[in-house]
Every structure is written in structure tokens, then in C-alpha cells.
Design a protein around this motif. Structure first.
Motif, PDB file in Angstrom:
ATOM      1  N   CYS A  55       0.841  -1.192   0.000  1.00  0.00           N
ATOM      2  CA  CYS A  55       0.000   0.000   0.000  1.00  0.00           C
ATOM      3  C   CYS A  55       0.884   1.253   0.000  1.00  0.00           C
ATOM      4  O   CYS A  55       1.776   1.381   0.852  1.00  0.00           O
ATOM      5  CB  CYS A  55      -0.892  -0.029   1.239  1.00  0.00           C
ATOM      6  SG  CYS A  55      -1.897   1.446   1.427  1.00  0.00           S
ATOM      7  N   CYS A 111      -5.691  -2.789   0.718  1.00  0.00           N
ATOM      8  CA  CYS A 111      -4.677  -2.760   1.766  1.00  0.00           C
ATOM      9  C   CYS A 111      -5.105  -3.691   2.900  1.00  0.00           C
ATOM     10  O   CYS A 111      -6.247  -3.642   3.369  1.00  0.00           O
ATOM     11  CB  CYS A 111      -4.514  -1.335   2.281  1.00  0.00           C
ATOM     12  SG  CYS A 111      -3.393  -1.255   3.685  1.00  0.00           S
ATOM     13  N   ALA A 119      -0.023   4.131   0.846  1.00  0.00           N
ATOM     14  CA  ALA A 119      -0.383   5.025   1.950  1.00  0.00           C
ATOM     15  C   ALA A 119       0.252   4.597   3.261  1.00  0.00           C
ATOM     16  O   ALA A 119       0.733   5.436   4.029  1.00  0.00           O
ATOM     17  CB  ALA A 119      -1.906   5.080   2.098  1.00  0.00           C
ATOM     18  N   CYS A 120       0.251   3.277   3.561  1.00  0.00           N
ATOM     19  CA  CYS A 120       0.739   2.843   4.875  1.00  0.00           C
ATOM     20  C   CYS A 120       1.835   1.791   4.791  1.00  0.00           C
ATOM     21  O   CYS A 120       2.435   1.455   5.806  1.00  0.00           O
ATOM     22  CB  CYS A 120      -0.423   2.330   5.722  1.00  0.00           C
ATOM     23  SG  CYS A 120      -0.968   0.674   5.259  1.00  0.00           S
ATOM     24  N   CYS A 124      -6.250   1.097   7.642  1.00  0.00           N
ATOM     25  CA  CYS A 124      -6.083   1.854   6.389  1.00  0.00           C
ATOM     26  C   CYS A 124      -7.140   1.385   5.382  1.00  0.00           C
ATOM     27  O   CYS A 124      -8.074   2.105   5.071  1.00  0.00           O
ATOM     28  CB  CYS A 124      -4.666   1.658   5.855  1.00  0.00           C
ATOM     29  SG  CYS A 124      -4.387   2.378   4.229  1.00  0.00           S
TER      30      CYS A 124
HETATM   31 ZN   LIG Z   1      -2.705   0.917   3.588  1.00  0.00          ZN
END
Ligand SMILES: [Zn+2]
Length: 313
Positions: A135, A153, A137-138, A158
Motif C-alpha cells: 500500500c 490494503c 499510503a501505509c 487503512c
Molecule cells: Zn494501507
């Protein structure tokens, strides 16, 4: 447009993508193991093929984690793809009953339009899976969902959905606004000596497609264009492109090239381009630039079905 079906390589909408059913995991599980369904195996962006001319091999449908759903064929059978990239080449070929792995573009001349489009589609989707394992984002691992058309994810906090990434690029024929009409072509660094092709470039963030056409032409050649109109588009999953073809009209004709990316650019009349095409390939055989240039040579008419050999006028 329906009239463009199949004219451009890697396009044509040959499969029913059945987008509304991808969320139905039970339906997909039954489909993938039903008689008649097939799985196209890939290895590191390459098709696994056998024979001469090479034909992509297919596996009987089986359930498996690495299988993505491409669509339904004309008989309603499922068409899937799977990625054997985790193996060595010989191991992947043996498992698939193939002789070797080759890039789709190397064998596209011997494939039917439907097989070429399906092979490109599978290649592009599997390439995205290999490059979206985590992912953005995280950083947690992602999992395939919806028959392979999303990744989710795995971090519950998340849970971001990731969609296949497509990178749009514009490709354009730039013509003079006065008679005799001429067209602007360029020699790119790295292309074979003397080979001219249409201008092209990636769309940037915050740009419309028309903005991108005007910027690319100005950056690469110093030529300013006014009118920009859509011609056609082509799936270009090498690895993640979408080529969007335009016709543009120049309002200036002086050329300045940087000498780095672009070695030279020049204007061709139809007669000059026809003479050039008699001795040189006009664009890449599987690419939209060939169609755009041939359409212009054919008096700017509609895109014509690709035919072997050079255009003569
Ligand atoms: Zn994530």
C-alpha cells in the motif's frame, strides 16, 4: 467508436469484461473451474508460447491465488490470466507446457487481433499486480480483490483500495494550417538512423489532453499549435500506457529541437512522406502512430485497417 473495433492492435473490446460480476467471488470461483474456461500464463511480462509461429499456451482453468479475471469470451467461457514470475523461466515454461517466454510485441504479427488484445490486457493487469504488492499510503501488504481489478490494503486501519494504474500519453500528427499541407515528424535519440515518427509524450498532472499536446509539441520542436482534435486511442500495456491520438494544427512553422531527446524534426509534404514510406517503415507496426500517419497520407481520411507493407500513393 464501433467502426474502430479491432483496427488498432491491442484494442477491440473482444472480451465481455463482466465488470458488474467481479465482486461476486462465488461466481468467479465456479467460473474459473468450469469446463471451457482458460487461463493465460505469463512470466515476467512475457507470454508463454509453443510452436512456430509461436502460439500462446493456455492452461485448463484452475483455482489459484494468482489468477486474475479478464472476461468472458464469445461463448461465455471465462478467460483468466496468471503470473508465474515467481519461478525460473524454465520451470514456468515446463509448468505451462510451453517452449519459451516471449514478449507480446515480438509475436503480435502472428496473433489474431483478439489474441493480441487479450495478451496485452493480461500482461498489463499482471504487471500492475506485481508492482502494487504494498500500500502506498501505509506500506502494508495488499491483496487482490474483485477478480484482480482492485487490490485492498491488508491493514484494517487503512483499508485503501488500489486500482490498476494507467499512464496516459498523447501522440499527435501536427500539420500546417496552409496548403500544401505538411506534417511534422521527428527523429528521436535511440531510434534507428533516419527513422521519423510522430511526436508523443506523457500527460502531466493538472493537464488536459489538449494541454499536453500543445506543451509536448512546443517543448520538443518549438512549434506552436492551436486546434487539437481527437483521432483515436490505443491500449498500450507496455507496461501501463494508454496512447491517445490527436490531430493538431500548427500556427508557427519554425523548428527548434534540443538535440538531446530529439535529434531532428522536419516538415513533410504528402509526396515526401509517401517517398519516405516506400523505403522505410512508417511508424511501429503495432502502434497508433502508423495509423495516424497512414490516415494522413490517405488524404486525412478515417483510420484504415492495418495492412502489410508500406503505403504507396
Ligand atoms: Zn494501507
Amino acid at each position: 467508436m464501433d467502426s474502430d473495433r479491432g483496427l488498432l492492435t491491442y484494442t477491440g473490446g473482444w472480451l465481455d469484461r463482466a465488470g458488474g460480476r467481479r465482486a461476486d467471488a462465488k461466481w468467479l470461483d465456479e467460473l474459473v473451474s468450469s469446463p471451457g474456461s482458460t487461463v493465460l500464463p505469463f512470466w515476467r511480462d512475457q507470454c508463454l508460447v509453443s510452436g512456430d509461429p509461436p502460439v500462446p499456451v493456455t492452461l485448463p482453468a484452475v483455482q489459484g491465488d494468482g489468477v486474475v479475471f479478464l472476461g468472458l469470451d464469445a461463448d461465455g467461457h471465462g478467460v483468466f490470466a496468471t503470473d508465474l514470475s515467481g519461478m525460473e523461466a524454465e520451470q514456468a515454461a515446463e509448468l505451462a507446457g510451453a517452449d519459451r517466454a516471449v514478449d507480446v510485441r515480438m509475436i503480435v504479427g502472428t496473433l489474431s487481433p483478439a489474441d493480441a488484445a487479450t495478451a496485452g490486457y493480461g500482461r498489463g493487469l499482471l504487471h500492475w499486480h506485481r508492482n502494487q504488492r504494498f500500500c502506498g499510503a501505509c506500506g502494508a501488504a495488499t491483496e487482490s480483490a474483485w477478480g484482480g481489478h482492485h487490490r485492498v490494503c491488508g491493514n484494517e486501519a487503512c483499508g485503501r483500495l488500489h486500482f490498476p494504474k494507467i499512464e496516459p500519453a498523447v501522440i499527435m500528427t501536427v500539420r500546417t494550417g496552409r496548403e500544401p499541407e505538411r506534417i511534422l515528424l521527428a527523429r528521436h535519440r535511440g531510434s534507428s538512423a533516419g527513422r521519423y515518427s510522430a511526436l508523443a509524450g506523457f500527460v502531466e498532472v493538472g493537464e488536459s489532453l489538449e494541454d499536453a499536446v500543445r506543451r509536448e509539441v512546443a517543448e520538443e520542436t518549438g512549434v506552436q499549435v492551436s486546434e487539437v482534435s481527437y483521432a483515436a486511442s490505443q491500449a498500450w500495456p507496455f507496461p501501463a500506457g494508454l496512447m491517445i491520438g490527436f490531430r493538431a494544427t500548427a500556427i508557427t512553422e519554425d523548428i527548434t529541437v534540443d538535440g538531446e531527446e530529439l535529434l531532428e524534426a522536419r516538415w513533410f509534404t504528402r509526396h515526401e512522406l509517401a517517398r519516405y514510406a516506400a523505403d522505410n517503415p512508417l511508424g511501429r507496426p503495432d502502434s497508433i502512430d502508423r495509423h495516424l500517419l497512414r490516415a494522413w497520407l490517405g488524404d486525412g481520411g478515417n483510420l484504415q485497417p492495418d495492412a502489410a507493407g508500406s503505403t504507396t500513393t
